[in-house]
Design a protein around this motif. Sequence first.
Motif, PDB file in Angstrom:
ATOM      1  N   UNK A   1       0.859  -1.178   0.000  1.00 55.08           N
ATOM      2  CA  UNK A   1       0.000   0.000   0.000  1.00 55.08           C
ATOM      3  C   UNK A   1       0.899   1.233   0.000  1.00 55.08           C
ATOM      4  N   UNK A   2       0.915   1.980  -1.101  1.00 53.48           N
ATOM      5  CA  UNK A   2       1.805   3.146  -1.150  1.00 53.48           C
ATOM      6  C   UNK A   2       1.440   4.220  -0.123  1.00 53.48           C
ATOM      7  N   UNK A   3       0.214   4.130   0.424  1.00 54.51           N
ATOM      8  CA  UNK A   3      -0.235   5.168   1.371  1.00 54.51           C
ATOM      9  C   UNK A   3       0.148   4.827   2.814  1.00 54.51           C
ATOM     10  N   UNK A   4       0.452   3.554   3.039  1.00 56.94           N
ATOM     11  CA  UNK A   4       0.677   3.120   4.430  1.00 56.94           C
ATOM     12  C   UNK A   4       1.383   1.770   4.405  1.00 56.94           C
ATOM     13  N   UNK A   5       2.402   1.615   5.218  1.00 54.66           N
ATOM     14  CA  UNK A   5       3.186   0.374   5.189  1.00 54.66           C
ATOM     15  C   UNK A   5       2.371  -0.802   5.728  1.00 54.66           C
ATOM     16  N   UNK A   6       2.327  -1.878   4.946  1.00 56.32           N
ATOM     17  CA  UNK A   6       1.601  -3.084   5.376  1.00 56.32           C
ATOM     18  C   UNK A   6       2.625  -4.038   5.990  1.00 56.32           C
ATOM     19  N   UNK A   7       2.765  -3.983   7.304  1.00 56.31           N
ATOM     20  CA  UNK A   7       3.813  -4.810   7.915  1.00 56.31           C
ATOM     21  C   UNK A   7       3.335  -6.237   8.196  1.00 56.31           C
ATOM     22  N   UNK A   8       2.014  -6.409   8.314  1.00 56.47           N
ATOM     23  CA  UNK A   8       1.458  -7.754   8.560  1.00 56.47           C
ATOM     24  C   UNK A   8       1.112  -8.412   7.218  1.00 56.47           C
ATOM     25  N   UNK A   9       1.161  -9.730   7.155  1.00 51.67           N
ATOM     26  CA  UNK A   9       0.706 -10.397   5.929  1.00 51.67           C
ATOM     27  C   UNK A   9      -0.769 -10.108   5.666  1.00 51.67           C
ATOM     28  N   UNK A  10      -1.123 -10.052   4.391  1.00 47.88           N
ATOM     29  CA  UNK A  10      -2.515  -9.787   4.016  1.00 47.88           C
ATOM     30  C   UNK A  10      -3.171 -11.110   3.653  1.00 47.88           C
ATOM     31  N   UNK A  11      -4.331 -11.371   4.235  1.00 52.16           N
ATOM     32  CA  UNK A  11      -4.974 -12.661   3.962  1.00 52.16           C
ATOM     33  C   UNK A  11      -6.170 -12.472   3.034  1.00 52.16           C
ATOM     34  N   UNK A  12      -6.509 -13.515   2.269  1.00 56.00           N
ATOM     35  CA  UNK A  12      -7.582 -13.414   1.273  1.00 56.00           C
ATOM     36  C   UNK A  12      -8.913 -12.973   1.878  1.00 56.00           C
ATOM     37  N   UNK A  13      -9.670 -12.199   1.101  1.00 58.51           N
ATOM     38  CA  UNK A  13     -10.982 -11.725   1.555  1.00 58.51           C
ATOM     39  C   UNK A  13     -11.963 -12.911   1.596  1.00 58.51           C
ATOM     40  N   UNK A  14     -13.122 -12.673   2.151  1.00 55.76           N
ATOM     41  CA  UNK A  14     -14.114 -13.746   2.297  1.00 55.76           C
ATOM     42  C   UNK A  14     -14.506 -14.387   0.983  1.00 55.76           C
ATOM     43  N   UNK A  15     -14.742 -13.553  -0.043  1.00 52.51           N
ATOM     44  CA  UNK A  15     -15.155 -14.097  -1.348  1.00 52.51           C
ATOM     45  C   UNK A  15     -14.062 -15.002  -1.908  1.00 52.51           C
ATOM     46  N   UNK A  16     -12.816 -14.549  -1.798  1.00 56.75           N
ATOM     47  CA  UNK A  16     -11.709 -15.360  -2.328  1.00 56.75           C
ATOM     48  C   UNK A  16     -11.560 -16.665  -1.548  1.00 56.75           C
TER      49      UNK A  16
END
Length: 159
Positions: free
Chosen positions: A99-114
């Motif tokens: 995210x160029x607006x804010x550092x994503x330090x935690x892993x991102x997990x798939x959304x509910x639909x995915x």
Amino acid sequence: MEIVKIEHKIISYKLDELTQNIQQLLKEAKKMEKVAYAPYSKFLVGSALELNSGSIATGCNQENASYPLCICAERVALYNAHVHHHGEIIKRLAVTASNPKKLISEPVSPCGACRQVILEFENRQKSPIEIYMQGQSDLVYYINSASALLPISFSSEFL
Ligand code: THU
């Protein structure tokens, strides 16, 4: 009354603790962030699937001015694999985000639909899909099956 306990393990790794193969898959997902089409959210997601043959199928998020039409990186990669590597077993999925607006330090997990869609692929191939998740740090989460992301899920068994 009965309490049903469901337990799943999420393993947290530092990138350099993972095999070269997995690191490479995460790199392929990271590369895809660069081609994400995300002019509205600016949230860049990349995904890469490793198939039984060793082939890699990739995806990135694709947004639309009509917001509900946005599609996530995970589903793009899965449908890409279905079309271009038809019938192959998917061994693992890597999903990364920045995210160029804010550092994503935690892993991102798939959304509910995915989660629901990944599980449909897993059930169809009757073999678990491992999932590796990473943000913008060297922290990586691992789960050994899509079913761990969606307990007591809806599936074709009910139809
Ligand atoms: N997004 C993904 O591609 N994968 C996820 O697992 C979560 C969200 C995308 C959809 C949208 O383009 C942007 O991230 C913000 O929600």
